[in-house]
Design a protein around this motif. Structure first.
Motif, PDB file in Angstrom:
ATOM      1  N   ALA A  22       0.831  -1.200   0.000  1.00 57.54           N
ATOM      2  CA  ALA A  22       0.000   0.000   0.000  1.00 57.54           C
ATOM      3  C   ALA A  22       0.869   1.255   0.000  1.00 57.54           C
ATOM      4  O   ALA A  22       0.588   2.229  -0.719  1.00 57.54           O
ATOM      5  N   ARG A  27      -1.191   4.354  -1.435  1.00 57.92           N
ATOM      6  CA  ARG A  27      -2.529   4.229  -0.869  1.00 57.92           C
ATOM      7  C   ARG A  27      -2.470   4.555   0.610  1.00 57.92           C
ATOM      8  O   ARG A  27      -1.785   3.902   1.394  1.00 57.92           O
ATOM      9  N   LEU A  78      -4.529  -2.871  -4.573  1.00 58.52           N
ATOM     10  CA  LEU A  78      -4.548  -1.848  -3.523  1.00 58.52           C
ATOM     11  C   LEU A  78      -4.585  -0.456  -4.137  1.00 58.52           C
ATOM     12  O   LEU A  78      -5.277   0.442  -3.640  1.00 58.52           O
ATOM     13  N   ALA A  79      -3.842  -0.251  -5.217  1.00 60.69           N
ATOM     14  CA  ALA A  79      -3.867   1.047  -5.893  1.00 60.69           C
ATOM     15  C   ALA A  79      -5.203   1.286  -6.562  1.00 60.69           C
ATOM     16  O   ALA A  79      -5.704   2.423  -6.586  1.00 60.69           O
ATOM     17  N   GLY A  81      -8.272   0.099  -5.729  1.00 61.86           N
ATOM     18  CA  GLY A  81      -9.279   0.432  -4.738  1.00 61.86           C
ATOM     19  C   GLY A  81     -10.684  -0.015  -5.065  1.00 61.86           C
ATOM     20  O   GLY A  81     -11.656   0.544  -4.544  1.00 61.86           O
ATOM     21  N   ALA A 296       1.063   0.803  -9.871  1.00 61.60           N
ATOM     22  CA  ALA A 296       0.248   2.015  -9.846  1.00 61.60           C
ATOM     23  C   ALA A 296      -0.144   2.440 -11.258  1.00 61.60           C
ATOM     24  O   ALA A 296      -1.304   2.811 -11.512  1.00 61.60           O
TER      25      ALA A 296
END
Length: 314
Positions: A22, A27, A78-79, A81, A296
């Motif tokens: 993260a 994040r 995680l990026a 979302g 990302a």
């Protein structure tokens, strides 16, 4: 599982890298709930996966490439979302090995389709890297009501395993045991598998197990199989073009995300554009394993495609 019942390394928490992942992709705030789930496919094997924001239905299902596992997508998801389900393909991660050792896209697609039948109610996007991308195309063709878009990462049906994936196959099968994670990291960098030693070490830690003699070996089945014969079809995936061509007619458009230093050369990308003129191509700087090397940027590209679909549906 393997014949002796062994499993991937379980000496540490499999989610121990999430906080670092993260931070790497920028994040902030609390981590999402991530839980391991499993489904039983028709021959009673188990297919395992990771549910991100598991309390909500997934918006996308992620399928990794040969020799990887669901955790390969942790940083990207995680990026991104969005609620998601990342699967361990059969023979990988914590999914059972196939007794027939058949890991062709068609065999994998049947297993993934069974998981979608059990787990998905609303249409999802399928995001597939390499072998997972070819599998995703076939899953979408088999379950059009459950798929709204297909995104292939650094793979097309025009790829020739002998010509284009030789380095990947040699990396997986050329050396079968190692003295340390650092040794595998060095080998991966020599083969152009990745560029960031920390990211490589993370992926390797989640994809190896310790043998009885203390040496490390890959946890996936591919590394324990003999290499395919030299006489195999040089273009075994060509029929998948038909599946991709038919997706737009079922309302599930496709897209290609290509790595500028990955498996696809200019000719393969040009073939995609010629065969699928309505399917966009997005190029990202990085090696073949974009979801590990540039998570990302990959998440941003995936989000743009999904957001475009959502606007079009309004």
């Amino acid at each position: 599982m393997s014949a002796d019942g062994s499993r991937p390394r379980s000496d540490d928490d499999e989610f121990r890298f999430l906080a670092g992942d993260a931070e790497r992709v920028g994040r902030g705030g609390p981590l999402p709930a991530v839980a391991r789930e499993s489904a039983v496919v028709p021959d009673r094997r188990t297919v395992s996966g990771l549910a991100f924001d598991g309390g909500r239905p997934p918006q996308l299902v992620a399928l990794h490439g040969a020799g990887l596992n669901a955790h390969s997508f942790d940083p990207m998801l995680l990026a991104l979302g969005r609620p998601a389900l990342a699967l361990d393909l059969p023979g990988h991660g914590r999914s059972d090995w196939r007794s027939d050792a058949d890991y062709r896209p068609s065999a994998l697609a049947a297993d993934v389709a069974a998981v979608l039948d059990a787990r998905v109610t609303d249409p999802v996007a399928l995001v597939g890297h390499s072998l997972g991308g070819l599998t995703a195309a076939l899953v979408a063709a088999a379950r059009p009501r459950l798929v709204r878009r297909v995104i292939l990462i650094d793979i097309t049906p025009g790829v020739s395993p002998r010509r284009d994936a030789g380095a990947v196959h040699e990396f997986i099968r050329g050396q079968r045991h190692f003295g340390s994670i650092d040794e595998i990291v060095d080998r991966a960098r020599r083969f152009g598998i990745g560029r960031d030693p920390a990211a490589l070490a993370r992926g390797i830690a989640l994809n190896t197990r310790v043998r009885a003699d203390g040496r490390l070996e890959w946890a996936h089945h591919f590394a324990h199989l003999d290499a395919p014969s030299a006489g195999e079809d040089p273009h075994p995936y060509a029929a998948i073009w038909g599946a991709l061509d038919g997706l737009s007619q079922t309302g599930a458009p496709s897209a290609l995300i290509a790595a500028d230093g990955g498996m696809l050369d200019a000719a393969l990308v040009a073939e995609w554009r010629e065969r699928l003129p309505g399917s966009p191509v997005v190029e990202i700087a990085g090696p073949h394993n974009l979801h590990e090397a540039a998570p990302a940027a990959l998440a941003e590209a995936v989000d743009r495609l999904l957001a475009g679909d959502e606007r079009a549906a309004q």
